[in-house]
Design an enzyme around this catalytic site. Structure first.
Site, short mmCIF file in Angstrom:
data_model
loop_
_atom_site.label_atom_id
_atom_site.label_comp_id
_atom_site.label_asym_id
_atom_site.label_seq_id
_atom_site.Cartn_x
_atom_site.Cartn_y
_atom_site.Cartn_z
N HIS A 1 0.83 -1.21 0.00
CA HIS A 1 0.00 0.00 0.00
C HIS A 1 0.86 1.25 0.00
CE1 HIS A 1 -3.99 -1.86 1.28
NE2 HIS A 1 -4.17 -1.23 0.14
N CYS B 1 -2.48 -8.69 -20.32
CA CYS B 1 -2.90 -8.04 -19.08
C CYS B 1 -1.91 -8.25 -17.94
CB CYS B 1 -4.30 -8.49 -18.67
SG CYS B 1 -4.40 -10.25 -18.35
C1 PEP Z 1 -0.93 -12.79 -15.06
O1 PEP Z 1 -0.64 -13.90 -14.60
O2 PEP Z 1 -0.19 -12.15 -15.85
C2 PEP Z 1 -2.21 -12.14 -14.69
C3 PEP Z 1 -2.60 -11.03 -15.27
O3 PEP Z 1 -2.92 -12.70 -13.69
P1 PEP Z 1 -2.52 -12.55 -12.14
O4 PEP Z 1 -1.44 -11.52 -12.03
O5 PEP Z 1 -3.76 -12.16 -11.44
O6 PEP Z 1 -2.07 -13.94 -11.81
#
Ligand code: PEP
Ligand code: MG
Length: 569
Positions: free
Chosen positions: A193, A501
């Site tokens: 945080h 992502c």
């Molecule tokens: C990833 O693994 O890149 C992803 C986006 O999922 P998390 O970070 O939630 O595992």
């Protein structure tokens, strides 16, 4: 003295005076612990109520001030979360002291210690940050019980650089109100945080400098470079001049970046890139508007209920998903079903069936398929909300067509059960090596796919995504990971949209590399979007294609970084 290299967790430059913060001072004061008689329980409850009220009073939002910057959303969220934690901890302390017949200080110490120990055993970064919050709240309540003085903020010198072993979130909020210039710590991850707050407040911060609190004394002059992650103690004239030049350059780029946030994300040669945000809590959806993003590319729903003692109901979930979808006003919302198991294990499932430390084998989609009721309730809630909003479903840790088709069947069943008229778009996370070898089958079933570079990197390179590691060898920049991304983009072709992502999508040069590889959708922590937008607007798509092609031939991440350095020369 040479700059001391740590880990950059919040960008910016500060030229200031060290103030070494002794975060153990409260602890050394100790507290009175004693057994009590049943007749004393009521009086101890009264003392606890007073400490609870005083703690919550301190955590009230400050009145808007005519001078100084407004509190950022993140600091408001920390204060609100801590206020709730004070209530939760107080309830546990009350039970503990009545049961164990100990005074309130001892009960508070036990309750906080137990919660912290439990969270410390978990590897997940997010939960480690919660551990800090609990200690922070515990310390605040103890201060009110024992009447210990508060950390002396009024004694902050001008341009103070706080040097601490670690800084707890509420301390960062308090310090930020008194004109703090920078934060230098020994401990604290990028996702703590404190790091999030420092970024939101624009306070440069460097961590990972082991021993810094003994090497630096209050009053020493420091140059903090939150870009490079360095701290220079007692700088020479040459170091000072180089620092001032970098700082000016940074200030100019910040001004340009803020102006660019409202501009479309289009490369110089006209290629449009969709920028989306990753969120883990409903209130974070505000960030999508603030950073002019096109929607939510990843809603990590497992964080909503990790600390809940009750299974999330259909109604509770409908309420949350509707709230987020409404805030997006027609922009897409990609909801990822619970990515549980491994290090993310909710309290409501801490039963004999799984034990306190569940198997690492059972995670992601496999976990959901084993916990059918939980999964089906969530899918039904998402399908329900998707009838009136652009809501899409993303399944985590897909390893092939077998698990993916079972997940899809659960959606079809939910559509039937609800008598719904539309099935939302369905996507698979590509984040396991197995998925790379089952791409055709997965793509045949998917409306879209999303590449999770965080897990894909860790599983492909046999590394640990949570390790605090200063080397670049085991990151998404590794050519093997890039070749995997290329393989997904090629296989998807024009038929299936591909988003990336993972964290690295929020790194400007890596985002350019992704565009060169053919990715057209990037989803990232919203605060990281401005530099990515700016970098892509300055990018020529065809140059990036060339660099990406060269990168695919490289042997190490270092060689790929060099391609970017050569291009800038
Ligand atoms: C990833 O693994 O890149 C992803 C986006 O999922 P998390 O970070 O939630 O595992
Ligand atoms: Mg993942």
């Amino acid at each position: 003295m040479h700059p001391w290299k740590g880990i950059a967790i919040s960008p910016g430059y500060a030229d200031g005076v060290a103030m070494v913060y002794d975060d153990q001072a409260d602890h050394r004061l100790g507290f009175p612990d004693r057994d009590i008689l049943p007749a004393e329980i009521e009086a101890e409850h009264g003392r606890l109520n007073d400490a609870t009220e005083q703690s919550q009073g301190e955590l009230k939002q400050p009145e808007p001030s005519a001078v100084g910057p407004a509190a950022p959303d993140d600091s408001t969220a920390v204060l609100a979360a801590h206020s709730q934690l004070v209530r939760d901890i107080a309830a546990k302390v009350k039970q503990h002291l009545s049961r164990e017949l100990v005074n309130v200080e001892q009960a508070l110490d036990s309750v906080v210690g137990t919660l912290v120990d439990r969270l410390c055993q978990i590897e997940n970064e997010y939960l480690r940050a919660r551990e800090q919050d609990i200690r922070d709240v515990g310390r605040r309540m103890m201060r009110h019980l024992t009447g210990s003085p508060r950390f002396g903020l009024s004694s902050l010198p001008a341009h103070a650089v706080i040097v601490a072993r670690e800084l707890l979130p509420s301390e960062a909020v308090e310090l930020s109100r008194s004109g703090l210039a920078a934060i230098v710590t020994e401990q604290g991850g990028r996702d703590s945080h404190t790091a999030i707050l420092a970024r939101a407040l624009g306070i440069p911060a460097v961590t990972g400098l082991v021993g810094v609190t003994s090497q630096i004394q209050s009053g020493m002059r420091l140059l903090v470079d939150g870009q490079a992650g360095t701290v220079t103690i007692a700088p020479s004239a040459v170091e000072q001049a180089a620092f001032s030049k970098s700082r000016e350059h940074y200030q100019r780029s910040l001004t340009a970046m803020a102006a660019d946030e409202t501009l479309p994300c289009v490369t110089r040669d006209g290629m449009a890139i969709t920028l989306l945000g990753n969120i883990g809590q409903p209130e974070e959806v505000e960030q999508i508007d603030i950073h002019h993003l096109s929607g939510v590319g990843l809603f990590r729903t497992e964080f909503l209920f990790l600390e809940s003692h009750e299974r999330p109901s259909f109604d509770t979930q409908c309420e949350i998903y509707t709230q987020v979808a409404n805030a997006l006003e027609g922009r897409p919302l990609v909801i990822r079903t619970f990515d549980l198991g491994g290090d993310k294990f909710p309290l409501f499932l801490a039963t004999q069936q799984f034990g306190p430390q569940p198997s690492r084998h059972l995670r992601g989609m496999r976990f959901s398929l084993a916990e059918r009721l939980l999964f089906e309730t969530q899918v039904r809630a998402i399908v329900h909300v998707a009838q009136t909003a652009d809501v899409r479903i993303l399944f985590p840790m897909i390893v092939g067509s077998h698990d993916f088709s079972r997940a899809i069947a659960a959606v079809d069943q939910a559509v039937d059960k609800l008598g719904a008229s539309r099935r939302p778009a369905l996507g698979a996370m590509i984040e396991t090596p197995a998925a790379l070898f089952a791409l055709q089958e997965i793509l045949a079933l998917a409306d879209f796919v999303s590449i999770g570079t965080n897990d894909l990197t860790q599983y492909m390179l046999a590394t640990d995504r949570h390790a605090v590691d200063l080397t670049d060898e085991c990151t998404a920049w590794h050519p093997a990971v890039l070749r995997a991304i290329q393989r997904v983009v090629d296989a998807a072709g024009q038929d299936c949209p591909v988003c990336v992502c993972g964290e690295e999508a929020g790194e400007p040069d890596f985002a350019r590399l992704l565009v060169g590889l053919g990715v057209r959708e990037l989803s990232m922590t919203p605060v990281r979007a401005a530099p990515v937008r700016q970098a892509l607007r300055k990018t020529d798509g065809s140059t990036m294609r060339q660099i990406a092609n060269q990168a695919l031939q490289c042997a190490t991440p270092g060689e790929i970084r060099q391609l970017f350095a050569d291009q800038r020369d």
